[in-house]
Scaffold this motif. Structure first.
Motif, short mmCIF file in Angstrom:
data_model
loop_
_atom_site.label_atom_id
_atom_site.label_comp_id
_atom_site.label_asym_id
_atom_site.label_seq_id
_atom_site.Cartn_x
_atom_site.Cartn_y
_atom_site.Cartn_z
N GLU A 5 0.85 -1.18 0.00
CA GLU A 5 0.00 0.00 0.00
C GLU A 5 0.89 1.23 0.00
N GLU B 214 1.76 4.73 1.43
CA GLU B 214 1.47 5.39 2.69
C GLU B 214 2.27 6.68 2.75
N LYS B 215 1.66 7.65 3.38
CA LYS B 215 2.35 8.92 3.53
C LYS B 215 3.30 8.81 4.71
N ARG B 216 4.46 9.41 4.55
CA ARG B 216 5.43 9.31 5.64
C ARG B 216 4.95 10.10 6.84
N LYS B 217 5.19 9.51 7.98
CA LYS B 217 4.75 10.20 9.19
C LYS B 217 5.71 11.33 9.53
N TRP C 215 7.71 -0.03 8.10
CA TRP C 215 7.13 -0.11 6.77
C TRP C 215 6.80 -1.55 6.40
N TRP D 55 6.11 2.79 0.33
CA TRP D 55 5.26 1.59 0.31
C TRP D 55 5.17 1.03 1.71
N LYS D 56 4.01 0.54 2.04
CA LYS D 56 3.90 -0.24 3.28
C LYS D 56 3.60 -1.66 2.85
#
Lengths: 353, 375
Positions: free
Chosen positions: B74, B76-79, B105, B151-152
């Motif tokens: 998936e 994902e936006k970096r935290k 991740w 990507w996660k």
């Protein structure tokens, strides 16, 4: 090569069930009337039931009474997974896997899973645990006497959790639970060997009821084959429990399950009971015998994996075949491994393919 | 090195345990299924079994134990804000060096039917597998998209038979390895730090672990996912791929994770390169070693005939004298006694050595896995 990775076998292609609705049935030249379903063959092609597997919940349309099938009129629904066999109008499904159903007189191998005040609970591969009352074993000392409180207190010195034993089904309850007994020299605690569990009666391969469930296998030729002359013929006891539990061990003269007939009869039991009956100490076992025990275990595994029955004849023939195979391969007789490709070759030889 | 139990309840009688232990202590060891000490059970492997996953694999043993692993990716936006961490990295250089991954991740879950999700054994298995995967930090770099997105990867592992017929660690590890090899991510169309856009042509997707044939430039080319092998010792014998019964008499058991990287040897600091020459063969690296508490430590000891009140006629009159207790502690031939104390250092070293040495087990396993057709 220590690791073998195989491609998955192709799924066997079954002929589709609705074969009879194929195109050729419609192409008989006539003009199809709308809604005329009688143009199709009225009878379905009969399935022989050899290779077709039914699953629980699968509907069988043919109305008939049947074993092992739950009837919810008008459809007949299979309640187990297995192969369908048909006798005239009777349908039955032979299950792929089944638990052992005890019958009186069966010789079984079991494992103690629970110790209670006056009895043991024994796993024999049935749907219920079997029970072995304290009064159904031979007490050391041989004399026939009442079971006292002292015996009850030291019940774990006879059998404790995890112990393996060979016994006979003495009695059945209405719910299918079995009561065992070990009141013969043939029965008792097992040692000097290895245990394996295969499917018992009910499945395709596996142990079948036979005239003799226990036998002695002479392995002197192979075990001593390294050089030393095999004077004291090495022997292996094999106990094929009807429940699919199998014990392969070193043969000890005059005791163990295979000593049937050679030992004293049940009338003279007092004279010899006690000798090692409840021991959990193994005798010294020569490496050669250990190798052959592993080989016998491999043979039985190969038989089961290829859906062959496991009985005295098959095990003995299979064992000799395995010895020959190891010799012929040139890897020496040390090669014991009988999995994968070698197991298949062994099974093929045995059924004469 | 932490330890955990294998958590599987296998009831064996003392006589069986004693027999197994003595047959495995022979030289060469006689295993109950006739394998040699380094032989693995034959297995069937295929990849690409799950059409909806980014990568998947299925491995079966002949006894029916089966594992399926699916990999799902998936975006994902970096935290972390790009200001804090990104700046330091960007200062170093402009290109690939800015790529850095984080351990969260990747999420690995193991499911064994009949066990709870938070059962300690499944959690331990998942941790052990992710530890090997994340050990060198190379893997998470592959999941970097740009400084704002990544990507996660969800790696879900399912064992299809319960209870498993042997300790499932090697099975899961091999299946994960194959699943990761077959994992593909869509090709990135957007540039730099834009919101990511992907090519929806699946044929254009790239493998997360590029094939050997297409390798050319990047430093991580040719690297492979790690493989975790289960090794056990009985006496001085070192035995691979133990079955459940064999594990039940192990003196010690070890999970050894091995990775491979075909990059030139430049940072040989903490990594353990076993191959002398960088050119020949595979470059194996030891990623992690964990001891596993074999179930043998929890078994009840056997009773020697000498002190067995019920085995009468053998030992003579005993049962109550003070020597009886002593006899339980002493080693008696043919009587099972649970192993005590830790693993000998020499044995530990020999086990790891046997995995890593040239032409050793890890190489053979990786060669075997190479031969699997990636669908």
């Amino acid at each position: 090569m220590p690791i073998t990775i195989l491609q998955p076998a192709l799924v066997p292609v079954h002929s589709t069930r609705d074969e009879s609705y194929g195109s050729e049935s419609d192409s008989d030249g006539g003009v199809d009337l709308e809604g005329d379903i009688s143009m199709r063959p009225a009878k379905r092609a009969r399935r022989t039931g050899d290779d077709s597997i039914v699953t629980p919940g699968e509907q069988r349309q043919e109305p008939a009474t049947a074993h092992t099938q739950r009837r919810t009129p008008p459809a007949i629904i299979s309640s187990v997974a297995g192969t369908l066999s048909k006798t005239n109008k009777l349908l039955s499904v032979r299950p792929l896997r089944a638990r052992y159903t005890p019958e009186i007189g069966d010789l079984v191998v079991g494992r103690i899973v629970e110790v209670q005040a006056k009895r043991w609970r024994v796993d024999v591969g049935a749907s219920l645990l079997a029970q072995l009352p304290l009064s159904a074993i031979n007490l050391p000392g041989g004399i026939q006497r009442r079971r006292t409180e002292t015996d009850e207190l030291q019940i774990r010195t006879f059998f404790s959790e995890g112990d393996l034993l060979v016994a006979e089904v003495q009695q059945l309850y209405s719910d299918g639970g079995a009561v065992l007994h070990t009141r013969s020299l043939r029965f008792g605690k097992l040692r000097n060997g290895v245990f394996m569990a295969v499917s018992g009666t009910g499945g395709g391969g596996g142990v079948v009821r036979a005239k003799r469930q226990t036998f002695v296998l002479d392995v002197g030729r192979a075990a001593g084959g390294g050089g030393a002359a095999a004077d004291d013929a090495e022997k292996i006891d094999v106990v094929l429990g009807v429940n699919g539990y199998i014990w392969v061990s070193k043969h000890v003269e005059g005791e163990g399950a295979a000593a049937e007939g050679t030992g004293p009869g049940i009338t003279r039991i007092e004279e010899s009971v006690g000798l090692n009956v409840y021991s959990s100490q193994n005798d010294a076992i020569p490496p050669g015998t250990m190798r052959e025990i592993a080989r016998v275990r491999g043979v039985i595994n190969a038989l089961v994996e290829h859906g062959l029955r496991v009985d005295e004849e098959m095990v003995i023939t299979g064992y000799h075949e395995a010895v020959e195979m190891a010799r012929a391969d040139g890897d020496g007789e040390e090669t014991l491994y009988l999995g994968g490709e070698r197991g298949k070759r062994l099974a093929d030889t045995l059924v004469g393919r | 090195m932490a330890s955990a139990t294998t958590q599987q309840h296998l009831l064996l009688s003392p006589a069986e345990l004693a027999y197994l232990h003595s047959s495995l202590s022979l030289t060469p060891p006689v295993r109950p299924d006739g394998r040699t000490a380094t032989q693995f059970r034959p297995l069937t492997a295929e990849t690409g079994v799950l059409p909806a996953a980014n990568g998947s694999a299925r491995v079966c043993f002949a006894d029916g134990t089966e594992a399926v692993v699916g990999v799902k990716a998936e975006v994902e936006k970096r935290k972390v804000l790009p200001l804090s961490k990104g700046h330091e990295q960007i200062r170093e250089s402009d290109g690939d060096d800015a790529v850095a991954g984080e351990n969260d991740w990747v999420e690995i879950t193991v499911e064994i039917p009949g066990y709870r999700d938070d059962d300690s054994s499944t959690v331990f298995l998942a941790t052990m597998l992710s530890e090997a995967l994340l050990a060198d930090g190379e893997f998470t770099k592959k999941l970097w998209i740009n400084r704002r997105f990544h990507w996660k990867l969800y790696i879900d592992q399912i064992i299809l038979i319960s209870p498993p017929l042997s300790y499932p660690l090697p099975l899961l590890s091999l299946t994960t390895h194959l699943a990761l090899l077959s994992t593909r991510l869509p090709r990135l169309k957007s540039e730099a730090d834009e919101d990511p856009m992907f090519d929806d042509d699946w044929d254009a997707s790239r493998f997360i672990y590029p094939r050997q044939s297409s390798d050319t430039t990047s430093a991580t080319v040719g690297s492979r996912p790690p493989v975790t092998l289960l090794v056990m010792a009985v006496g001085d014998n070192i035995i691979f791929d133990p079955s459940k019964e064999e594990l039940a008499v192990a003196d010690s058991a070890l999970a050894v994770s091995v990775g491979e990287r075909n990059a030139p040897v430049d940072e040989a600091s903490e990594t353990m390169d076993v191959d002398g020459e960088p050119q020949a063969g595979r470059q194996l690296r030891l990623l992690s070693v964990r001891t596993i508490d074999p179930p043998s430590r929890l078994t009840a000891p056997g009773v020697p005939n000498a002190v067995n009140a019920a085995a009468w006629g053998q030992g003579g009159p005993v049962a109550k004298d003070p020597g009886a207790r002593a006899a339980e502690i002493d080693d008696v031939e043919g009587v099972w006694k649970a192993p005590r104390g830790g693993t000998k250092v020499a044995i530990l070293g020999a086990m790891v050595q046997k995995v890593l040495e040239k032409g050793g087990i890890a190489e053979e396993v990786l060669d075997g896995l190479d031969a699997v057709d990636l669908g």
